[in-house]
Design a protein around this motif. Sequence first.
Motif, PDB file in Angstrom:
ATOM      1  N   GLU A   1       0.897  -1.032  -0.236  1.00 41.34           N
ATOM      2  CA  GLU A   1       0.087   0.077  -0.359  1.00 41.34           C
ATOM      3  C   GLU A   1       0.858   1.134  -0.087  1.00 41.34           C
ATOM      4  OE1 GLU A   1      -2.611  -0.462   3.101  1.00 41.34           O
ATOM      5  OE2 GLU A   1      -4.296  -2.106   2.362  1.00 41.34           O
ATOM      6  N   GLN A   2       2.360   1.452   0.162  1.00 39.15           N
ATOM      7  CA  GLN A   2       2.623   2.737   0.686  1.00 39.15           C
ATOM      8  C   GLN A   2       4.314   1.811   0.282  1.00 39.15           C
ATOM      9  OE1 GLN A   2       2.497   3.772   4.246  1.00 39.15           O
ATOM     10  NE2 GLN A   2       3.628   2.409   5.527  1.00 39.15           N
ATOM     11  N   VAL A   3       4.852   3.343  -0.577  1.00 40.97           N
ATOM     12  CA  VAL A   3       6.474   2.772  -0.885  1.00 40.97           C
ATOM     13  C   VAL A   3       7.223   3.688  -0.335  1.00 40.97           C
ATOM     14  CG1 VAL A   3       7.768   2.924  -2.892  1.00 40.97           C
ATOM     15  CG2 VAL A   3       5.949   2.442  -3.175  1.00 40.97           C
ATOM     16  N   SER A   4       8.268   3.821   0.229  1.00 36.62           N
ATOM     17  CA  SER A   4       9.616   4.935   1.079  1.00 36.62           C
ATOM     18  C   SER A   4      10.839   4.407   0.387  1.00 36.62           C
ATOM     19  CB  SER A   4       9.367   4.486   2.645  1.00 36.62           C
ATOM     20  OG  SER A   4      10.060   2.796   3.171  1.00 36.62           O
ATOM     21  N   VAL A   5      11.663   6.009  -0.502  1.00 39.49           N
ATOM     22  CA  VAL A   5      12.295   6.377  -0.163  1.00 39.49           C
ATOM     23  C   VAL A   5      13.691   6.490   0.511  1.00 39.49           C
ATOM     24  CG1 VAL A   5      13.750   6.630  -2.151  1.00 39.49           C
ATOM     25  CG2 VAL A   5      11.438   6.780  -2.587  1.00 39.49           C
ATOM     26  N   SER A   6      15.090   6.211   0.662  1.00 40.41           N
ATOM     27  CA  SER A   6      15.498   6.545   1.352  1.00 40.41           C
ATOM     28  C   SER A   6      17.036   6.605   0.540  1.00 40.41           C
ATOM     29  CB  SER A   6      15.601   5.823   2.825  1.00 40.41           C
ATOM     30  OG  SER A   6      16.402   4.243   1.990  1.00 40.41           O
ATOM     31  N   GLY A   7      18.478   7.437   0.628  1.00 37.66           N
ATOM     32  CA  GLY A   7      19.483   7.610   0.556  1.00 37.66           C
ATOM     33  C   GLY A   7      19.359   8.354  -0.750  1.00 37.66           C
ATOM     34  N   THR A   8      19.185   8.738  -1.143  1.00 32.48           N
ATOM     35  CA  THR A   8      19.052   9.721  -2.379  1.00 32.48           C
ATOM     36  C   THR A   8      19.453  11.511  -1.747  1.00 32.48           C
ATOM     37  OG1 THR A   8      16.512  10.827  -2.242  1.00 32.48           O
ATOM     38  CG2 THR A   8      16.900   9.676  -3.677  1.00 32.48           C
ATOM     39  N   ARG A   9      20.355  11.849  -3.299  1.00 33.94           N
ATOM     40  CA  ARG A   9      21.246  13.049  -3.022  1.00 33.94           C
ATOM     41  C   ARG A   9      21.015  13.884  -4.263  1.00 33.94           C
ATOM     42  NH1 ARG A   9      25.819  12.704  -4.284  1.00 33.94           N
ATOM     43  NH2 ARG A   9      25.881   9.997  -5.402  1.00 33.94           N
ATOM     44  N   VAL A  10      21.043  13.777  -5.007  1.00 35.42           N
ATOM     45  CA  VAL A  10      20.838  14.309  -6.601  1.00 35.42           C
ATOM     46  C   VAL A  10      18.881  13.884  -7.033  1.00 35.42           C
ATOM     47  CG1 VAL A  10      21.502  14.765  -9.266  1.00 35.42           C
ATOM     48  CG2 VAL A  10      22.959  14.485  -6.980  1.00 35.42           C
TER      49      VAL A  10
END
Length: 264
Positions: free
Chosen positions: A60-69
């Motif tokens: 039901e949900q998506v989380s994103v981590s670690g992005t810089r650009v």
Amino acid sequence: MAGSTTAERGERQQESSGPPPRLRSRRARLRAIVILGLVLVFLGIPTVWLFYGSEWLRAEQVSVSGTRVLTPAQVEAAADVPLGEPLISVDTDAIESRLRQELPRIDSVDVVRSWPHGIDLKVVERTPVLIVQKGRKFVEVDDEGVRFATVSKAPKGVPVLELTLSRSSSAAASLRRFGGSRLVREAVGVARAVPAAVARDTRTVKVRSYDDISLELRDGRTVVWGSSEKGAAKARTLTALMKASPGARYFDVSVPTAPASAGS
């Protein structure tokens, strides 16, 4: 004697009544197996329904981590996680493949199920160690020589790679033997080996041939590095040479056992 014999026969008949002990043991084991199988069936049906049929364990949900650009929204869109499907059936390998294909800036990504409803995307982006100017844009090159992104503004503190191949026969032979991609990787190897203090001050990495690579520093000083071989030894020699000749404008560590410096 006759009476005794009759009694003994009666006892033997009583002892032999019913199935032999070995047969009874087999029947007991079979009964236990049947009961266990029925228990597993009754337990398995609710379990399968819980993971595949119920509304409780769905993506039901998506989380994103670690992005810089990159932005989390870009990563989430490229991942195209099938929301609403049972979480256990979400193909995490397919998601990883889509991300690598759609976003070359991603060096690695972990796609993790976060029970009961989530998919976590843990991203590691590539870091440019050199840039190649292409018209008014810049192509970023990572520490493996991969050209992974084209940007309109040069990232701060990243040296420009110049492939200024000379017309000499040795340079032409070097290009034919190694190819442009190999020469880019050689320049990357030099950029990685340069001492940190020098790297921060490097403006340009010039490649004229496989064994003719030099650095132009921001204050106008020049470092002749040669090939990417013996990078650690050259780095140590350059550090010592710069300390010994702080006013020099030219340093040559192409042969680390016989360095040279000049200018003031």
